[in-house]
Enzyme design. Structure first.
Site, PDB file in Angstrom:
ATOM      1  N   SER A  11      34.564  51.928 -48.786  1.00  0.00           N
ATOM      2  CA  SER A  11      33.865  52.137 -47.517  1.00  0.00           C
ATOM      3  C   SER A  11      33.745  50.828 -46.729  1.00  0.00           C
ATOM      4  O   SER A  11      33.478  50.861 -45.532  1.00  0.00           O
ATOM      5  CB  SER A  11      32.474  52.689 -47.811  1.00  0.00           C
ATOM      6  N   TYR A  42      29.035  55.085 -47.719  1.00  0.00           N
ATOM      7  CA  TYR A  42      29.410  56.363 -48.307  1.00  0.00           C
ATOM      8  C   TYR A  42      28.277  56.915 -49.183  1.00  0.00           C
ATOM      9  O   TYR A  42      28.115  58.116 -49.308  1.00  0.00           O
ATOM     10  CB  TYR A  42      30.661  56.205 -49.201  1.00  0.00           C
ATOM     11  N   GLY A  43      27.555  56.010 -49.798  1.00  0.00           N
ATOM     12  CA  GLY A  43      26.501  56.418 -50.740  1.00  0.00           C
ATOM     13  C   GLY A  43      25.434  57.296 -50.131  1.00  0.00           C
ATOM     14  O   GLY A  43      24.688  57.969 -50.833  1.00  0.00           O
ATOM     15  N   CYS A  73      35.767  52.393 -54.858  1.00  0.00           N
ATOM     16  CA  CYS A  73      34.403  52.673 -54.415  1.00  0.00           C
ATOM     17  C   CYS A  73      33.832  53.652 -55.426  1.00  0.00           C
ATOM     18  O   CYS A  73      34.464  54.682 -55.723  1.00  0.00           O
ATOM     19  CB  CYS A  73      34.471  53.306 -53.024  1.00  0.00           C
ATOM     20  N   ASN A  74      32.682  53.337 -55.967  1.00  0.00           N
ATOM     21  CA  ASN A  74      32.104  54.238 -56.966  1.00  0.00           C
ATOM     22  C   ASN A  74      31.716  55.581 -56.361  1.00  0.00           C
ATOM     23  O   ASN A  74      31.902  56.619 -56.987  1.00  0.00           O
ATOM     24  CB  ASN A  74      30.877  53.598 -57.612  1.00  0.00           C
ATOM     25  N   GLU A 153      25.826  43.431 -47.987  1.00  0.00           N
ATOM     26  CA  GLU A 153      26.588  43.373 -46.721  1.00  0.00           C
ATOM     27  C   GLU A 153      25.959  42.350 -45.771  1.00  0.00           C
ATOM     28  O   GLU A 153      26.658  41.680 -45.023  1.00  0.00           O
ATOM     29  CB  GLU A 153      26.584  44.748 -46.026  1.00  0.00           C
ATOM     30  N   THR A 186      30.857  49.023 -56.281  1.00  0.00           N
ATOM     31  CA  THR A 186      31.794  47.899 -56.192  1.00  0.00           C
ATOM     32  C   THR A 186      31.228  46.715 -55.398  1.00  0.00           C
ATOM     33  O   THR A 186      31.833  45.655 -55.367  1.00  0.00           O
ATOM     34  CB  THR A 186      33.143  48.366 -55.607  1.00  0.00           C
ATOM     35  N   HIS A 187      30.069  46.900 -54.769  1.00  0.00           N
ATOM     36  CA  HIS A 187      29.407  45.754 -54.127  1.00  0.00           C
ATOM     37  C   HIS A 187      28.701  44.857 -55.161  1.00  0.00           C
ATOM     38  O   HIS A 187      28.513  43.670 -54.937  1.00  0.00           O
ATOM     39  CB  HIS A 187      28.313  46.225 -53.166  1.00  0.00           C
TER      40      HIS A 187
HETATM   41  N1  DGL Z   1      31.220  50.506 -52.271  1.00  0.00           N
HETATM   42  C1  DGL Z   1      30.297  51.619 -52.354  1.00  0.00           C
HETATM   43  C2  DGL Z   1      30.266  52.128 -53.800  1.00  0.00           C
HETATM   44  O1  DGL Z   1      30.853  51.527 -54.691  1.00  0.00           O
HETATM   45  C3  DGL Z   1      28.894  51.238 -51.929  1.00  0.00           C
HETATM   46  C4  DGL Z   1      28.675  51.141 -50.451  1.00  0.00           C
HETATM   47  C5  DGL Z   1      28.568  52.468 -49.769  1.00  0.00           C
HETATM   48  O2  DGL Z   1      27.573  53.205 -49.954  1.00  0.00           O
HETATM   49  O3  DGL Z   1      29.483  52.780 -49.033  1.00  0.00           O
HETATM   50  O4  DGL Z   1      29.667  53.142 -54.063  1.00  0.00           O
END
Ligand code: DGL
Length: 266
Positions: A11, A42-43, A73-74, A153, A186-187
């Protein structure tokens, strides 16, 4: 086929942690990265939206002739892995959950495991389901930690404010007796050291980037799909241009970047 790029998407900046680990593990690989900054985070989105966004990004990556897809992205891995796999039949698709579950089941099967991630990832219960399928004796407790991704972020890393937010989440009673913690977003590798120092070595904190990049490397090797030309090209696309993203990408990839805005009109 071998010289074609590996397509990686997230994302936003989170997947750069995975892209970076892949570039270190596989320095001869060309990479195309798509950061869906227009739809971040995305979360917080519905399953339907996450599946739709993922589908359209994968269409784009396939147009770019990617030889493999990495869902970096998880949240998308939890919600849209099957959607992507159903769409992409003839090239490998990797997500960021299965390699970690495999590692956990091989090394930590009787443990008391904590999982932190976005609301989408935690509500899907994907880690509980996958870990308990392989290791019924493991106890898995998860906690949604939605402030962490926007905090990262905004670059609140290793500061008083991030220490406070992290301590507040990790002291939650759901995580009270854990001995192992999975960073299921992944953050979060970007705050790995802060989380580790919160636990003062009492909890094993799993940093999944290496596990994931090693898995991808060995799978592509097995499939005879690796590139052996060291002249690599890294291309970055984002659905909404931000200076922030460019800065982050340059921090991870210390070279001249090709960064383009690509609105997929979703
Ligand atoms: N990179 C997203 C994940 O690994 C987290 C950020 C988001 O919510 O988009 O879930």
């Amino acid at each position: 086929m071998n010289k074609f790029p590996i397509g990686i998407f997230d994302s936003g900046i989170g997947g750069l942690t995975i892209a970076n680990a892949i570039s270190k593990e596989l320095p001869n690989e060309n990479i195309i990265y798509f950061g869906d900054t227009k739809h971040l985070p995305y979360g917080e989105k519905s399953n339907k939206s996450i599946q739709l966004f993922s589908k359209d990004i994968v269409d784009f990556l396939l147009l770019k002739k990617c030889k493999a897809i990495v869902i970096a992205c998880n949240s998308a891995s939890a919600i849209a892995s099957n959607t992507v796999k159903n769409k992409v039949k003839n090239i490998p698709v990797f997500n960021v959950i299965d390699p970690v579950v495999k590692e956990i089941s091989e090394k930590f099967s009787n443990y008391n495991i904590g999982v932190i991630g976005t609301k989408a990832t935690i509500q899907s219960k994907v880690y509980e389901k996958k870990i308990n399928k392989k290791c019924p004796n493991a106890k898995v407790s998860s906690l949604a930690t939605p402030l962490l991704a926007p905090m990262i972020e905004e670059r609140f890393i290793n500061e008083e404010i991030s220490h406070t937010v992290i301590a507040n989440y990790l002291s939650n009673k759901k995580l009270k007796n854990i001995d192992t913690l999975i960073l299921a977003c992944t953050h979060y590798p970007l705050i790995y050291n802060e989380i580790k120092s919160y636990y003062k070595n009492e909890v094993t904190v799993i940093n999944s980037t290496k596990i994931i990049s090693k898995h991808i490397s060995s799978s592509l090797k097995e499939l005879n799909m690796l590139n052996n030309n060291p002249k690599t090209k890294y291309q970055f696309y984002i659905s909404n241009y931000t200076k922030e993203f460019e800065r982050s990408a340059k921090l991870f990839f210390k070279q001249d970047l090709i960064l383009k805005e690509k609105d997929l009109n979703l």
